[in-house]
Design an enzyme around this catalytic site. Structure first.
Site, mmCIF file in Angstrom:
data_model
loop_
_atom_site.group_PDB
_atom_site.id
_atom_site.type_symbol
_atom_site.label_atom_id
_atom_site.label_comp_id
_atom_site.label_asym_id
_atom_site.label_seq_id
_atom_site.Cartn_x
_atom_site.Cartn_y
_atom_site.Cartn_z
ATOM 1 N N SER A 79 1.817 -7.838 7.077
ATOM 2 C CA SER A 79 2.648 -6.722 6.644
ATOM 3 C C SER A 79 1.987 -5.420 7.068
ATOM 4 C CB SER A 79 2.808 -6.757 5.122
ATOM 5 O OG SER A 79 3.344 -5.547 4.638
ATOM 6 N N SER A 80 2.797 -4.397 7.277
ATOM 7 C CA SER A 80 2.244 -3.092 7.656
ATOM 8 C C SER A 80 1.443 -2.462 6.522
ATOM 9 C CB SER A 80 3.373 -2.146 8.079
ATOM 10 O OG SER A 80 4.298 -1.960 7.016
ATOM 11 N N CYS A 81 1.571 -2.981 5.289
ATOM 12 C CA CYS A 81 0.820 -2.404 4.174
ATOM 13 C C CYS A 81 -0.669 -2.734 4.240
ATOM 14 C CB CYS A 81 1.396 -2.855 2.839
ATOM 15 S SG CYS A 81 1.075 -4.570 2.437
ATOM 16 N N TYR A 94 -1.190 -7.153 -2.893
ATOM 17 C CA TYR A 94 -0.456 -7.819 -1.814
ATOM 18 C C TYR A 94 -1.145 -7.587 -0.473
ATOM 19 C CZ TYR A 94 3.429 -8.887 1.371
ATOM 20 O OH TYR A 94 4.209 -9.411 2.388
ATOM 21 N N LYS A 125 -2.856 -10.304 2.233
ATOM 22 C CA LYS A 125 -2.486 -10.391 3.642
ATOM 23 C C LYS A 125 -3.687 -10.170 4.568
ATOM 24 C CE LYS A 125 1.856 -11.402 3.393
ATOM 25 N NZ LYS A 125 2.350 -12.700 3.939
ATOM 26 N N HIS A 151 12.656 -4.264 -2.075
ATOM 27 C CA HIS A 151 12.177 -3.143 -1.281
ATOM 28 C C HIS A 151 13.224 -2.027 -1.276
ATOM 29 C CE1 HIS A 151 9.464 -6.278 0.507
ATOM 30 N NE2 HIS A 151 8.613 -5.289 0.357
#
Length: 312
Positions: free
Chosen positions: A108-110, A137, A141, A180
Site C-alpha cells: 500500500s502507498s501508506c 496497517y 505491510k 476508504h
C-alpha cells in the site's frame, strides 16, 4: 505465465482480488484457485499449510487482508496489524514451503513516510515517520515487504512486492465509516440525494491531495508485473495524477446527481497532506493505466447501485 497454470488469488472477493480474477479470466487464465473466508481462514496457519499441500498452486497473488479508511484504522488498530501480519506470514511461508514459482504481494502507498518527498519514489521507504492514523496497517505491510525480500535472499524465492495507490471500483467496501474516502463519499452523496438532505459533511479541510487508480487497471498492472518483473525491490503502481478531496467530492457529487451543499468538518483529521506515487519505474517497463477518474467513478457508482448496503 502459461495459461493453464494453477493460480491462487488470496482475497478474491475484495476490491483488488476480484479485479485480478476478472483480468486473469479476460486474459485466458482459467485454472484459478479461489477460496472464501468460510472455506479457508488465512489467519489459521495450519489451515493454510493444509490448503497449499492439497492444491499446490504455482503462482500466488496475495491480495487478502484487512483494509479501511482513517476511522477504521483508528478504531481497530490491533485487528489491522494482527490480521494482516498473520495472513501474509502464513501465505508467504507456505509459498516457500511448497516451492511456488512466483508470488505477488500487494502492499500500500501508506508504507511511505507522512512527509515523504512528492511524488513518492520507492527509495523513500523507511526514510521518515509514518502517518499515525494508519501506522499499524502500514507497519504490517512494511513487514510483508521485508519478509518477501528476506525469503528471496535466503531461500531463492521469487516474491515481488507492489505498492498500489488508492484504489476504487467494483466490490469495494461502501461502509459509511469503515471504508476508504472515495467509496464512503459515493454512499454518502447517494443517500443524501435520495433523502433530500440539504448538505453532506466531510471529514477534514478538503485540502489533502490523493491519487486514485481504478481496480481493473491495478489488476492489469499486477499481471503485467507477474509476467515481466523479477526483483526484490518494491515497485509503485499508480495513475500519476492527483486530486484534492474537495475536488473529488465535487466530482462524485456530479456523478451521483446530488444538488445540496458540501460542508468540511475541520475538527476532524486530514491524514497525510499529499500522497502521489512516483511511477517512473513501472511506466518505464511499458505499463500505463487506461481508465480515467471520471469514467472509473461512473463505473464505481453503477457497482454501488447494484448493492448499496454492501459492507464487504
Amino acid at each position: 505465465m502459461e495459461k493453464d497454470i494453477k493460480i491462487f488469488v488470496a482475497g478474491h472477493r475484495g476490491l483488488a482480488g476480484s479485479a485480478i480474477v476478472r483480468q486473469l479470466k479476460n486474459k485466458g487464465y482459467a485454472n484459478l484457485i479461489l477460496q472464501s473466508h468460510e472455506e479457508l481462514d488465512l489467519i489459521n496457519q495450519q489451515a493454510v499449510i493444509e490448503f497449499f499441500d492439497k492444491e499446490k498452486p504455482e503462482y500466488v497473488f496475495l491480495a487478502a487482508g484487512k483494509v479501511g479508511g482513517i476511522y477504521a484504522n483508528s478504531t481497530y488498530p490491533a485487528e489491522f496489524i494482527y490480521n494482516n501480519l498473520q495472513i501474509q506470514n502464513n501465505i508467504l511461508h507456505a509459498s516457500w514451503k511448497y516451492s511456488i514459482k512466483k508470488l505477488l504481494f500487494l502492499g500500500s502507498s501508506c508504507i511511505y513516510p507522512k512527509l515523504a518527498v512528492q511524488p513518492m519514489a520507492e527509495e523513500s521507504l523507511l526514510s521518515g515517520y509514518l502517518e499515525p492514523t494508519n501506522e499499524p496497517y502500514a507497519v504490517a505491510k512494511i513487514a510483508g515487504i521485508i519478509t518477501c525480500r528476506s525469503y528471496n535472499e535466503q531461500y531463492g524465492t521469487n516474491f515481488i512486492s507492489v505498492m498500489p495507490t488508492n484504489l476504487y471500483g467494483p466490490c469495494d467496501n461502501y461502509h459509511s465509516q469503515n471504508s476508504h474516502v472515495l467509496p464512503a463519499l459515493i454512499r454518502r452523496f447517494h443517500e443524501a440525494r435520495n433523502n433530500n438532505t440539504p448538505s453532506v459533511k466531510i471529514w477534514g479541510s478538503g485540502a489533502p491531495k490523493r491519487e486514485f487508480l481504478y481496480s481493473d487497471d491495478l489488476a492489469d498492472a499486477c499481471i503485467f508485473l507477474m509476467e515481466n518483473y523479477n526483483d526484490s525491490k518494491i515497485i509503485n503502481i499508480g495513475s500519476g495524477k492527483e486530486i484534492t478531496i474537495r475536488e473529488l467530492s465535487e466530482t462524485i457529487k456530479q456523478v451521483v446527481g446530488y444538488r445540496g451543499e458540501i460542508e468540511f468538518d475541520t475538527s476532524k483529521p486530514d491524514g497525510t497532506p499529499r500522497k502521489l506515487l512516483d511511477c517512473t519505474k513501472i511506466h518505464g517497463l511499458g505499463w500505463k493505466p487506461k481508465i480515467p477518474l471520471e469514467q472509473g467513478l461512473a463505473l464505481a457508482y453503477k457497482d454501488f447501485q447494484k448493492n448499496p448496503l454492501a459492507e464487504r
